[in-house]
Each structure stands twice: as C-alpha cells, then as structure tokens.
Design an enzyme around this catalytic site. Structure first.
Site, short mmCIF file in Angstrom:
data_model
loop_
_atom_site.label_atom_id
_atom_site.label_comp_id
_atom_site.label_asym_id
_atom_site.label_seq_id
_atom_site.Cartn_x
_atom_site.Cartn_y
_atom_site.Cartn_z
N CYS A 24 -52.55 -41.25 -40.34
CA CYS A 24 -53.00 -42.42 -41.02
C CYS A 24 -54.38 -42.84 -40.24
CB CYS A 24 -51.87 -43.69 -40.79
SG CYS A 24 -51.64 -44.03 -38.82
N ARG A 74 -59.01 -46.13 -48.74
CA ARG A 74 -59.65 -45.26 -47.69
C ARG A 74 -59.53 -44.00 -47.62
NH1 ARG A 74 -56.72 -48.24 -42.56
NH2 ARG A 74 -58.13 -46.61 -41.56
#
Length: 283
Positions: free
Chosen positions: A239, A183
C-alpha cells in the site's frame, strides 16, 4: 469463544455484558494530522478502550529509506502491549472509524507477535454508535501492566524491497496494492512524491473489501474477489506504508485464505530509491 478476524458489534457487546476480559484498542488516525486521532478518541471511544497511535505505537520512527510506518521492533511493541494491560490469551478488539483501515494494522501486528485472539470490530465505531451503545470521553484511568510475551508469528513472514524487486521478473507472487485507484494509476496526488506502482502489481483498494453497509463482505465473496486477482499465486500485500495492506490481509484471513505476506515499507519505501522501477496506468 475467541475471535481471530472480525467481531460484530452484537458479539462484542455480549462479551462485555458477560464480564469477559477484553482489551479494546481504539486506532483512530488521520494521515497528515497525527494529533486528530487522539482528539477523536478523547471525544468518544468504546468503554475502557485504550488508544493506539499509528505513528507512535503501531510503527517505529522512519529514517527516510524504510517507508512512513516501519514495523515496530517486537521488543518495543510487546512492552507497549503490556503497558496497556494485555495479558496472555486475552481477547483483543481493534476498532476505528475508517472501515478498519487503521485497526487492521493493529490486528496484523498482534498476529505477528503470536497473539491469536485478536479481531477487528466489523463496522467500527459507527456501527457501535448506530446500535445505541455508549461511548466514553476523555482519558481512561491507569491500568495494571499485563503479562504478554511474544510468541512465534501467526502470519507469514513480511518481505523486503529486495524480495519485491526480485519478484518482478517472473516471480511466483502477485503484488496487491491496497491504495485507491488514483494513486495506483500514478495520477498526481499530495501523498506520493513519486506516483505509480510496483511493475506487475494489481490494485485491490482496501475499501473494496467492504459492502455498502460498511461491513466486511462475506467470506465467500471476498475469496472470489481475491481469486480473480491472484489465480493460484500467493500474495505480497502493499500500500502506501504497510498499513491499509493489512486490511487486505484481514479480508483474506476472513475469507479463509492464508499465506499472504506483507511488504511493510510499501510504496513510500519503494520510491526512496530512485533506481527501483515505477509503473503507471491501471495495470
């Protein structure tokens, strides 16, 4: 003795065996399947544990611009803590079955509320079960409301998207992104509608805080890991939605490192504004 970062299974078992007053929060959760955590809780949890739902209890409702898991209001979160019985000065232990990914969010939030004695169960529910210790099933009985009141935060103030944006060009802080490398690099994935990371961020996958045994690495090893990423710069922790970033905050606290600031909106908030820049690649 109180615990403010991590607590071992042996130490928690000893506290409970001695009749110490401990509030256990089971933070089991699975992204994309919001009911699965509660089902897992009902199937087996530490004795007396109360369930903390990431969406409902450890966050406020998103509005499409503020990320998937905005911080709860301090008033609402304090009321929820009282509802599960939290008393002033009571030891809290948060746990899950995902290496502390969700429990760390509860830990950070309680520190943000000014509650000192809160720790994450090192090794989680797996370590508890592996030690041959019992689990309960079903829902717990009623609990008397606690008397918890919020105090000054014990963590550095969180930052907003404007602060992160201003930091990109010659900023004093280093953004650390706790998402997995796939990611972070910007590879297509089912979670991020826009893939990539904040320009200038560095990747610190939260699972790198754990050893092969599922326990947190020793403090000196973690301190060296973070020093290699940060140098002498303070950290902004990010995050996907301000959850696993708390795992890095916990690891840094365990390593004796202070001053890290959480970006609660994180990537899910960042990409809500297409004008914000996006970088891809390993760095």
């Amino acid at each position: 003795m109180t615990y403010e970062t991590l607590i071992s299974v042996a130490d928690l078992h000893a506290l409970l065996a001695d009749g110490e007053d401990v509030l256990i929060l089971d933070c089991e959760f699975e992204l994309g399947v919001p009911d699965k955590g509660r089902e897992a809780y009902r199937a087996g949890h530490l004795p007396g544990a109360r369930y903390a739902h990431l969406d409902d209890d450890l966050a406020s409702p998103p509005d499409g611009t503020n990320g998937r898991h905005p911080l709860p209001s301090r008033v609402a979160f304090a009321a929820w803590l009282r509802s599960v019985g939290l008393r002033q000065g009571q030891q809290v232990v948060a746990c899950d079955s995902n290496g502390g990914a969700w429990a760390a969010r509860a830990w950070w939030l309680l520190r943000w509320m000014g509650h000192g004695p809160v720790a994450v169960l090192d090794g989680g529910k797996q370590a508890w079960a592996a030690a041959g210790l019992p689990l309960e099933t079903g829902e717990p009985g009623p609990v008397l409301p606690g008397d918890f009141t919020a105090a000054d935060p014990l963590v550095a103030a969180p930052v907003d998207a404007a602060t992160v944006l201003a930091n990109i060009d010659g900023g004093a802080a280093q953004v650390l992104d706790a998402r997995d490398p796939v990611r972070f690099r910007g590879d297509p994935n089912p979670i991020d509608p826009v893939a990539g990371h904040v320009p200038g961020a560095r990747n610190r996958f939260f699972r790198d805080n754990l050893g092969p045994d599922g326990l947190f690495k020793p403090g000196p090893e973690l301190a060296a890991d973070f020093a290699a990423l940060l140098g002498d710069r303070p950290a902004i922790l990010s995050c996907g939605s301000g959850v696993t970033a708390c795992h890095n905050a916990l690891a840094m606290a365990h390593a004796g490192l202070s001053g890290a600031r959480l970006y609660p909106g994180s990537w899910s908030e960042w990409i809500a504004d297409p004008a914000r820049p996006v970088a891809t690649g390993a760095e």
